[in-house]
Every structure is written in structure tokens, then in C-alpha cells.
Design a protein around this motif. Structure first.
Motif, PDB file in Angstrom:
ATOM      1  N   VAL A 100       9.472  12.822   0.832  1.00 55.34           N
ATOM      2  CA  VAL A 100       8.521  12.321   1.815  1.00 55.34           C
ATOM      3  C   VAL A 100       8.519  10.810   1.721  1.00 55.34           C
ATOM      4  O   VAL A 100       8.384  10.245   0.632  1.00 55.34           O
ATOM      5  CB  VAL A 100       7.107  12.870   1.541  1.00 55.34           C
ATOM      6  N   ARG A 101       8.646  10.145   2.866  1.00 59.21           N
ATOM      7  CA  ARG A 101       8.610   8.686   2.905  1.00 59.21           C
ATOM      8  C   ARG A 101       7.287   8.259   3.521  1.00 59.21           C
ATOM      9  O   ARG A 101       6.922   8.703   4.602  1.00 59.21           O
ATOM     10  CB  ARG A 101       9.771   8.141   3.722  1.00 59.21           C
ATOM     11  N   ILE A 102       6.566   7.401   2.841  1.00 55.06           N
ATOM     12  CA  ILE A 102       5.289   6.901   3.339  1.00 55.06           C
ATOM     13  C   ILE A 102       5.567   5.647   4.166  1.00 55.06           C
ATOM     14  O   ILE A 102       5.954   4.621   3.628  1.00 55.06           O
ATOM     15  CB  ILE A 102       4.322   6.598   2.183  1.00 55.06           C
ATOM     16  N   VAL A 103       5.384   5.763   5.465  1.00 53.49           N
ATOM     17  CA  VAL A 103       5.650   4.645   6.372  1.00 53.49           C
ATOM     18  C   VAL A 103       4.354   3.904   6.674  1.00 53.49           C
ATOM     19  O   VAL A 103       3.258   4.391   6.398  1.00 53.49           O
ATOM     20  CB  VAL A 103       6.330   5.121   7.678  1.00 53.49           C
ATOM     21  N   ASN A 104       4.468   2.730   7.279  1.00 59.95           N
ATOM     22  CA  ASN A 104       3.307   1.872   7.499  1.00 59.95           C
ATOM     23  C   ASN A 104       2.193   2.556   8.283  1.00 59.95           C
ATOM     24  O   ASN A 104       1.036   2.410   7.951  1.00 59.95           O
ATOM     25  CB  ASN A 104       3.721   0.595   8.220  1.00 59.95           C
ATOM     26  N   GLY A 105       2.497   3.267   9.328  1.00 59.23           N
ATOM     27  CA  GLY A 105       1.460   3.887  10.137  1.00 59.23           C
ATOM     28  C   GLY A 105       0.754   5.041   9.454  1.00 59.23           C
ATOM     29  O   GLY A 105      -0.297   5.490   9.920  1.00 59.23           O
ATOM     30  N   CYS A 106       1.304   5.536   8.363  1.00 61.06           N
ATOM     31  CA  CYS A 106       0.741   6.712   7.685  1.00 61.06           C
ATOM     32  C   CYS A 106       0.231   6.407   6.275  1.00 61.06           C
ATOM     33  O   CYS A 106       0.052   7.322   5.479  1.00 61.06           O
ATOM     34  CB  CYS A 106       1.792   7.812   7.613  1.00 61.06           C
ATOM     35  N   ASN A 107       0.015   5.161   5.959  1.00 61.93           N
ATOM     36  CA  ASN A 107      -0.418   4.831   4.601  1.00 61.93           C
ATOM     37  C   ASN A 107      -1.928   4.768   4.449  1.00 61.93           C
ATOM     38  O   ASN A 107      -2.431   4.540   3.355  1.00 61.93           O
ATOM     39  CB  ASN A 107       0.218   3.524   4.132  1.00 61.93           C
ATOM     40  N   VAL A 134       0.838  -1.203   0.000  1.00 61.04           N
ATOM     41  CA  VAL A 134       0.000   0.000   0.000  1.00 61.04           C
ATOM     42  C   VAL A 134       0.872   1.252   0.000  1.00 61.04           C
ATOM     43  O   VAL A 134       0.603   2.207  -0.737  1.00 61.04           O
ATOM     44  CB  VAL A 134      -0.982  -0.008   1.200  1.00 61.04           C
ATOM     45  N   SER A 135       1.933   1.259   0.792  1.00 63.62           N
ATOM     46  CA  SER A 135       2.820   2.425   0.854  1.00 63.62           C
ATOM     47  C   SER A 135       3.521   2.671  -0.481  1.00 63.62           C
ATOM     48  O   SER A 135       3.607   3.808  -0.955  1.00 63.62           O
ATOM     49  CB  SER A 135       3.860   2.240   1.957  1.00 63.62           C
ATOM     50  N   THR A 191       1.136   8.881  -6.250  1.00 57.81           N
ATOM     51  CA  THR A 191       1.469  10.281  -5.964  1.00 57.81           C
ATOM     52  C   THR A 191       2.471  10.812  -6.975  1.00 57.81           C
ATOM     53  O   THR A 191       2.307  11.921  -7.512  1.00 57.81           O
ATOM     54  CB  THR A 191       2.034  10.421  -4.541  1.00 57.81           C
ATOM     55  N   GLY A 192       3.504  10.031  -7.277  1.00 57.54           N
ATOM     56  CA  GLY A 192       4.498  10.449  -8.260  1.00 57.54           C
ATOM     57  C   GLY A 192       3.897  10.636  -9.644  1.00 57.54           C
ATOM     58  O   GLY A 192       4.192  11.613 -10.335  1.00 57.54           O
ATOM     59  N   THR A 193       3.045   9.711 -10.047  1.00 54.36           N
ATOM     60  CA  THR A 193       2.401   9.810 -11.357  1.00 54.36           C
ATOM     61  C   THR A 193       1.501  11.038 -11.432  1.00 54.36           C
ATOM     62  O   THR A 193       1.504  11.765 -12.434  1.00 54.36           O
ATOM     63  CB  THR A 193       1.581   8.536 -11.642  1.00 54.36           C
ATOM     64  N   THR A 194       0.753  11.285 -10.362  1.00 52.24           N
ATOM     65  CA  THR A 194      -0.147  12.447 -10.334  1.00 52.24           C
ATOM     66  C   THR A 194       0.634  13.752 -10.398  1.00 52.24           C
ATOM     67  O   THR A 194       0.296  14.663 -11.160  1.00 52.24           O
ATOM     68  CB  THR A 194      -1.020  12.417  -9.064  1.00 52.24           C
ATOM     69  N   LEU A 195       1.684  13.852  -9.585  1.00 52.24           N
ATOM     70  CA  LEU A 195       2.486  15.081  -9.583  1.00 52.24           C
ATOM     71  C   LEU A 195       3.228  15.278 -10.900  1.00 52.24           C
ATOM     72  O   LEU A 195       3.375  16.406 -11.374  1.00 52.24           O
ATOM     73  CB  LEU A 195       3.456  15.076  -8.401  1.00 52.24           C
ATOM     74  N   SER A 196       3.691  14.194 -11.505  1.00 50.11           N
ATOM     75  CA  SER A 196       4.329  14.298 -12.824  1.00 50.11           C
ATOM     76  C   SER A 196       3.318  14.776 -13.868  1.00 50.11           C
ATOM     77  O   SER A 196       3.659  15.569 -14.751  1.00 50.11           O
ATOM     78  CB  SER A 196       4.894  12.947 -13.259  1.00 50.11           C
ATOM     79  N   GLY A 197       2.094  14.290 -13.755  1.00 47.71           N
ATOM     80  CA  GLY A 197       1.047  14.721 -14.671  1.00 47.71           C
ATOM     81  C   GLY A 197       0.713  16.196 -14.528  1.00 47.71           C
ATOM     82  O   GLY A 197       0.223  16.826 -15.464  1.00 47.71           O
ATOM     83  N   LEU A 198       0.993  16.753 -13.358  1.00 50.09           N
ATOM     84  CA  LEU A 198       0.783  18.185 -13.137  1.00 50.09           C
ATOM     85  C   LEU A 198       1.987  19.020 -13.556  1.00 50.09           C
ATOM     86  O   LEU A 198       1.998  20.232 -13.396  1.00 50.09           O
ATOM     87  CB  LEU A 198       0.461  18.443 -11.659  1.00 50.09           C
ATOM     88  N   GLY A 199       3.015  18.347 -14.091  1.00 46.27           N
ATOM     89  CA  GLY A 199       4.170  19.059 -14.617  1.00 46.27           C
ATOM     90  C   GLY A 199       5.312  19.258 -13.633  1.00 46.27           C
ATOM     91  O   GLY A 199       6.238  20.022 -13.905  1.00 46.27           O
ATOM     92  N   LEU A 200       5.288  18.593 -12.500  1.00 40.58           N
ATOM     93  CA  LEU A 200       6.358  18.737 -11.521  1.00 40.58           C
ATOM     94  C   LEU A 200       7.450  17.702 -11.768  1.00 40.58           C
ATOM     95  O   LEU A 200       7.189  16.608 -12.274  1.00 40.58           O
ATOM     96  CB  LEU A 200       5.806  18.589 -10.101  1.00 40.58           C
ATOM     97  N   ASP A 201       8.676  18.045 -11.386  1.00 43.91           N
ATOM     98  CA  ASP A 201       9.812  17.131 -11.501  1.00 43.91           C
ATOM     99  C   ASP A 201       9.803  16.229 -10.264  1.00 43.91           C
ATOM    100  O   ASP A 201      10.162  16.658  -9.174  1.00 43.91           O
ATOM    101  CB  ASP A 201      11.113  17.928 -11.590  1.00 43.91           C
ATOM    102  N   VAL A 202       9.394  14.979 -10.455  1.00 38.20           N
ATOM    103  CA  VAL A 202       9.192  14.062  -9.338  1.00 38.20           C
ATOM    104  C   VAL A 202      10.053  12.823  -9.533  1.00 38.20           C
ATOM    105  O   VAL A 202      10.179  12.308 -10.638  1.00 38.20           O
ATOM    106  CB  VAL A 202       7.712  13.635  -9.245  1.00 38.20           C
ATOM    107  N   ALA A 203      10.624  12.360  -8.418  1.00 38.20           N
ATOM    108  CA  ALA A 203      11.344  11.092  -8.412  1.00 38.20           C
ATOM    109  C   ALA A 203      10.731  10.205  -7.335  1.00 38.20           C
ATOM    110  O   ALA A 203      10.549  10.640  -6.199  1.00 38.20           O
ATOM    111  CB  ALA A 203      12.815  11.316  -8.127  1.00 38.20           C
ATOM    112  N   VAL A 204      10.397   8.976  -7.702  1.00 38.87           N
ATOM    113  CA  VAL A 204       9.827   8.024  -6.751  1.00 38.87           C
ATOM    114  C   VAL A 204      10.780   6.857  -6.628  1.00 38.87           C
ATOM    115  O   VAL A 204      11.193   6.258  -7.620  1.00 38.87           O
ATOM    116  CB  VAL A 204       8.440   7.525  -7.223  1.00 38.87           C
ATOM    117  N   GLU A 205      11.150   6.559  -5.391  1.00 39.80           N
ATOM    118  CA  GLU A 205      12.024   5.420  -5.131  1.00 39.80           C
ATOM    119  C   GLU A 205      11.440   4.635  -3.964  1.00 39.80           C
ATOM    120  O   GLU A 205      11.508   5.075  -2.813  1.00 39.80           O
ATOM    121  CB  GLU A 205      13.428   5.899  -4.788  1.00 39.80           C
ATOM    122  N   GLY A 206      10.816   3.506  -4.274  1.00 38.61           N
ATOM    123  CA  GLY A 206      10.171   2.704  -3.228  1.00 38.61           C
ATOM    124  C   GLY A 206       9.015   3.458  -2.606  1.00 38.61           C
ATOM    125  O   GLY A 206       8.026   3.760  -3.247  1.00 38.61           O
TER     126      GLY A 206
END
Length: 118
Positions: A83-90, A49-50, A57-72
Motif C-alpha cells: 500500500v502506498r500512502i499518497v498525498n491526498g490520502c494521508n 506526513v505520508s 504503520t510498519g512499526t505497529t504491524l511488526s509489533g503485532l508479529g507480521l512480516d512488514v517491509a516499509v520503503e518510503g
């Protein structure tokens, strides 16, 4: 001694609330056993889920024209620490509580599945 008919009708008005409360407690109990005792220690569902939330989130922000990198589980904007999405915040625990309230609400199953009052 006979029961007072007024006292019976006084408590009968709480019937729908008590049924809702009983269902909510039962669903919470099942969610606790399923999630807290089985899925959470294993971690695979939370990790999925995380990572999915980070990817969407990365795909959405990229679609809005922002320079986004997603790693895990980490989402970075323009070379920031990110921003790191941890288990308690997913949101998984919140989803479980939401489903519990939908199951506990009175009404027909079809209406509850479609979240409608019609």
C-alpha cells in the motif's frame, strides 16, 4: 418606523450558530490559503506526513508479529505489492478540518485544547 421586538429576539437565537459558522468559514479560508496555496504545491509537509504514517504503520504491524517491509511511503506485507500512502490520502486535509471545527466551537480555549466539556 420602529423595529418589532419579537423579530429581534427571533434572530438572536441563531447568534451562537452564526458565530460558529463565521469562525468555521474564517478558519477554512486560512487553511485554504496555508495548505492549498502554499504547503500542497511545495509538497514537503505531505511527503513527511505520508512517510511518517507508513513508518508508524510498519512499526505497529511488526509489533503485532507480521512480516512488514516499509520503503518510503509504501508498506508491504509478506512480499505483496503493498500500500502506498499518497498525498491526498494521508489525512492532512482531514486534520485541518478537524482543527477548524475545534477552533470554531464555542467555549474557553483551555477546554477546546483539551477537547473537554468540563
Amino acid at each position: 418606523m420602529t423595529a418589532d421586538p419579537k423579530s429581534n429576539s427571533q434572530w438572536s437565537r441563531y447568534g451562537p450558530f452564526l458565530r460558529f459558522l463565521a469562525k468555521a468559514v474564517a478558519v477554512y479560508g486560512m487553511w485554504y490559503v496555508l495548505y492549498d496555496l502554499w504547503l500542497l504545491p511545495d509538497g514537503w509537509l505531505d511527503a513527511w506526513v505520508s512517510q511518517s504514517a507508513a513508518s508508524v504503520t510498519g512499526t505497529t504491524l511488526s509489533g503485532l508479529g507480521l512480516d512488514v517491509a516499509v520503503e518510503g511511503r509504501t508498506v508491504q506485507l509478506a512480499q505483496t505489492s503493498g500500500v502506498r500512502i499518497v498525498n491526498g490520502c494521508n489525512g492532512l486535509a482531514t486534520i485541518g478540518a478537524f482543527i477548524g471545527f475545534i477552533v470554531a466551537n464555542p467555549g474557553k480555549t483551555k477546554r477546546r485544547l483539551w477537547f473537554t466539556d468540563v
